[in-house]
Design a protein around this motif. Structure first.
Motif, PDB file in Angstrom:
ATOM      1  N   ARG A 127       0.824  -1.213   0.000  1.00  0.00           N
ATOM      2  CA  ARG A 127       0.000   0.000   0.000  1.00  0.00           C
ATOM      3  C   ARG A 127       0.856   1.260   0.000  1.00  0.00           C
ATOM      4  O   ARG A 127       0.329   2.371  -0.133  1.00  0.00           O
ATOM      5  CB  ARG A 127      -0.913   0.015   1.223  1.00  0.00           C
ATOM      6  CG  ARG A 127      -1.847  -1.170   1.347  1.00  0.00           C
ATOM      7  CD  ARG A 127      -2.531  -1.178   2.713  1.00  0.00           C
ATOM      8  NE  ARG A 127      -1.564  -1.272   3.803  1.00  0.00           N
ATOM      9  CZ  ARG A 127      -1.875  -1.179   5.103  1.00  0.00           C
ATOM     10  NH1 ARG A 127      -3.143  -0.969   5.458  1.00  0.00           N
ATOM     11  NH2 ARG A 127      -0.946  -1.284   6.024  1.00  0.00           N
ATOM     12  N   LEU A 128       2.159   1.096   0.141  1.00  0.00           N
ATOM     13  CA  LEU A 128       3.059   2.233   0.278  1.00  0.00           C
ATOM     14  C   LEU A 128       3.220   2.971  -1.051  1.00  0.00           C
ATOM     15  O   LEU A 128       3.527   2.359  -2.086  1.00  0.00           O
ATOM     16  CB  LEU A 128       4.414   1.742   0.771  1.00  0.00           C
ATOM     17  CG  LEU A 128       5.364   2.770   1.365  1.00  0.00           C
ATOM     18  CD1 LEU A 128       4.772   3.402   2.614  1.00  0.00           C
ATOM     19  CD2 LEU A 128       6.705   2.110   1.686  1.00  0.00           C
ATOM     20  N   ILE A 129       3.001   4.282  -1.024  1.00  0.00           N
ATOM     21  CA  ILE A 129       3.253   5.136  -2.187  1.00  0.00           C
ATOM     22  C   ILE A 129       4.677   5.666  -2.144  1.00  0.00           C
ATOM     23  O   ILE A 129       5.395   5.667  -3.146  1.00  0.00           O
ATOM     24  CB  ILE A 129       2.261   6.322  -2.221  1.00  0.00           C
ATOM     25  CG1 ILE A 129       0.823   5.828  -2.373  1.00  0.00           C
ATOM     26  CG2 ILE A 129       2.622   7.289  -3.343  1.00  0.00           C
ATOM     27  CD1 ILE A 129      -0.216   6.935  -2.241  1.00  0.00           C
ATOM     28  N   ALA A 130       5.084   6.143  -0.985  1.00  0.00           N
ATOM     29  CA  ALA A 130       6.423   6.716  -0.848  1.00  0.00           C
ATOM     30  C   ALA A 130       6.832   6.719   0.612  1.00  0.00           C
ATOM     31  O   ALA A 130       5.991   6.838   1.503  1.00  0.00           O
ATOM     32  CB  ALA A 130       6.456   8.141  -1.402  1.00  0.00           C
ATOM     33  N   THR A 131       8.133   6.587   0.848  1.00  0.00           N
ATOM     34  CA  THR A 131       8.684   6.796   2.187  1.00  0.00           C
ATOM     35  C   THR A 131      10.030   7.490   2.035  1.00  0.00           C
ATOM     36  O   THR A 131      10.935   6.988   1.361  1.00  0.00           O
ATOM     37  CB  THR A 131       8.827   5.481   2.974  1.00  0.00           C
ATOM     38  OG1 THR A 131       9.447   5.754   4.226  1.00  0.00           O
ATOM     39  CG2 THR A 131       9.614   4.432   2.231  1.00  0.00           C
ATOM     40  N   PHE A 132      10.133   8.675   2.607  1.00  0.00           N
ATOM     41  CA  PHE A 132      11.350   9.476   2.522  1.00  0.00           C
ATOM     42  C   PHE A 132      11.960   9.560   3.914  1.00  0.00           C
ATOM     43  O   PHE A 132      11.414  10.227   4.795  1.00  0.00           O
ATOM     44  CB  PHE A 132      11.036  10.877   2.001  1.00  0.00           C
ATOM     45  CG  PHE A 132      10.382  10.907   0.650  1.00  0.00           C
ATOM     46  CD1 PHE A 132      11.133  10.737  -0.502  1.00  0.00           C
ATOM     47  CD2 PHE A 132       9.018  11.104   0.535  1.00  0.00           C
ATOM     48  CE1 PHE A 132      10.519  10.765  -1.757  1.00  0.00           C
ATOM     49  CE2 PHE A 132       8.398  11.137  -0.699  1.00  0.00           C
ATOM     50  CZ  PHE A 132       9.151  10.960  -1.855  1.00  0.00           C
ATOM     51  N   ALA A 133      13.077   8.883   4.117  1.00  0.00           N
ATOM     52  CA  ALA A 133      13.790   8.928   5.393  1.00  0.00           C
ATOM     53  C   ALA A 133      15.108   9.672   5.176  1.00  0.00           C
ATOM     54  O   ALA A 133      15.908   9.276   4.327  1.00  0.00           O
ATOM     55  CB  ALA A 133      14.044   7.523   5.918  1.00  0.00           C
TER      56      ALA A 133
END
Length: 550
Positions: A305-311
């Motif tokens: 379900r993840l669209i984006a993750t910015f770490a």
């Protein structure tokens, strides 16, 4: 149009309408075409009357030899001016009277040194919690986070170590179990606990009370061990003075110790933790916490379900890799003076600071989505702008999100429904009618931030769920607002497109002007889902990512 409605309209025009009446008028404007027409006519009339009253009297070309000052206006102009003056007098008089009924005179307490009626920000407290290692709170409802301002009252925990900075400059390292009563910038009472007090010259005179005695610092470092049966003090370096009881007025110097309560002891206070020991324990715990978070990120990236993750800790040069993809199409790029700083796990991690107006992270996320969950870890230093950006779609077109924090500490989330509509509404905050970008609804929370929380980390979440027609917002794993999506504002196809983290720089593509919305703070991690996450999942995200001392 009845008199009560006319009164509401003229109050709105004159900016004296009470909040509850404005809400009533706004509902009428949304639902009734006749009321909208009456409101627009009243606005136009008011503007026309002001123009007539402000316009200079013109003389005709044929009579230019006669100075205009001495020319009488035509009968028609004179009659028009009389009508305008009468109408303005009636409207202005009624609005003035209504405003006087509504607005109290400013009190002396509201007037600052500059003569303004704007009050200065104030915070109640005497110290801050600088470090907390393995604290187990006696009462979880009264727990404090690292960075919290500590006010008068009880500070109590069952185990662990806390470092407290008093505003006078004194520092206490306290080992649990401990119970302290914070009294002022210069005074604390110890009911239980082992502590080390470091008092620089600027804080000379700081006092620690225990049993029936008071330890007055004279520029020193000392330790104390206080329990129900005994209270002892030992000078590590410098000098202290005792006040109260049989030892009133006695001075102790480096290496000397005294029993203040209970059976006398010839033993000094041993194995007391030092500032260096606490720092090493804190850094070790931060590193361990950082590694735990990185392991949790691996499982998060497997969520389809993840669209984006910015770490920010995944930064490579100026590029923040999007952990949900491998092709680089949705990566983020640092633009302008965005600065890499320590993240929420100390020097082991990174964050992006946006305190200068040109700073931002640019990304592009194409596609269509069914729902949104936005989550981020953010440290707010100040809310300098009217609106402070978290994540903003460039042009704010149909289906695109805007996520911001208002300068009064309220979270704001919205999605554009119809950007082709021209929408005007009465802005309660500015007390005037403004034109909006299009048809949309801004979902606003109660204030979640004030200046006392400056520098603290928060986990913020906004959930936009068209299927359930519900918008929810969370802070540190706890829901703070829930609002139904009215049919008028329903939109099922969501988009993002070109967008920015921490700023909003391209609302108008053909002009250099843009709203200043850079966040005066740091974002460590931002995640977007194509789903409406539930309360359990959101709380789990908070628990897996929270810093030490939270």
């Amino acid at each position: 149009m009845d008199d009560s409605l006319q009164k509401l309209i003229y109050q709105a025009i004159d900016q004296t309408i009470p909040a509850e009446d404005f809400e009533q008028l706004q509902n009428l404007l949304e639902d009734n075409e006749e009321v909208r027409q009456a409101y627009l006519q009243a606005v136009n009339l008011s503007e026309s009357l002001h123009e007539i009253a402000a316009a200079p009297l013109q003389s005709s070309p044929a009579s230019s030899a006669t100075p205009p000052l001495y020319r009488w206006p035509s009968v028609f102009a004179f009659r028009s001016l009389m009508i305008a003056a009468t109408a303005l007098f009636m409207v202005g008089g009624m609005a003035y009277w209504l405003g006087r009924q509504r607005l109290p005179s400013p009190s002396i307490a509201q007037i600052t040194e500059t003569g303004s009626d704007a009050s200065e920000s104030q915070i109640a407290g005497h110290a801050t919690l600088r470090r907390a290692v393995d604290l187990q709170w006696t009462d979880p409802t009264s727990r404090a986070k690292v960075g919290d301002v500590l006010a008068n009252g009880r500070f109590q925990f069952d185990s662990g170590v806390a470092e407290i900075d008093f505003f006078c400059g004194a520092t206490l390292i306290v080992e649990g179990p401990a119970s302290l009563d914070i009294e002022s910038d210069w005074s604390v009472r110890v009911n239980q606990g082992r502590l080390r007090a470091t008092v620089p010259p600027a804080a000379r005179g700081f006092s620690v009370k225990a049993a029936e005695s008071e330890v007055i610092d004279l520029g020193t470092e000392f330790t104390m061990d206080v329990s129900a049966d005994q209270a002892r003090v030992e000078v590590v370096d410098g000098e202290i003075m005792l006040r109260g009881g049989d030892r009133d007025g006695r001075h102790l110097h480096t290496g000397e110790h005294e029993t203040l309560h209970g059976s006398p002891s010839s033993q000094g206070i041993e194995d007391m933790i030092t500032a260096s020991d606490l720092y090493q324990r804190d850094q070790s715990a931060l590193t361990q916490r950082f590694q735990e978070w990185r392991r949790s990120m691996q499982s998060l990236r497997e969520d389809d379900r993840l669209i984006a993750t910015f770490a920010a800790s995944e930064l490579e040069g100026r590029v923040i890799r999007n952990g949900s993809t491998t092709d680089g199409t949705r990566d983020g790029l640092l633009v302008g003076p965005a600065e890499v700083v320590d993240g929420r796990f100390g020097a082991s991690s990174h964050g992006i600071n946006f305190d200068r107006p040109g700073s931002r992270v640019r990304t592009r996320i194409d596609g269509e989505f069914e729902a949104f969950t936005f989550a981020c870890w953010v440290k707010i230093d100040n809310l300098d702008q009217r609106y402070n950006a978290l994540f903003m779609g460039d042009g704010y077109e149909n289906g695109e999100p805007h996520w911001q924090i208002r300068d009064d500490g309220r979270l704001m989330f919205s999605v554009m429904v119809d950007d082709s509509q021209s929408v005007s509404f009465y802005n309660e905050r500015d007390h005037r009618v403004v034109k909006d970008a299009g048809l949309h609804r801004v979902y606003i929370t109660d204030p979640i931030w004030d200046i006392s929380k400056s520098g603290q980390w928060f986990h913020l979440v906004a959930v936009y769920d068209p299927a359930s027609r519900l918008v929810q917002q969370y802070v540190n794993g706890v829901r703070v607002s829930a609002e139904k999506i009215k049919p008028k504002y329903q939109i099922d196809t969501l988009r993002i497109g070109p967008a920015e983290i921490g700023n909003w720089g391209q609302p108008f593509r053909e002009t250099p002007w843009f709203a200043v919305r850079n966040l005066d703070g740091t974002i460590d991690e931002l995640t977007i889902y194509n789903a409406a996450l539930g309360a359990t999942e959101i709380h789990s995200l908070y628990e897996s990512g929270k810093p030490l001392g939270y």
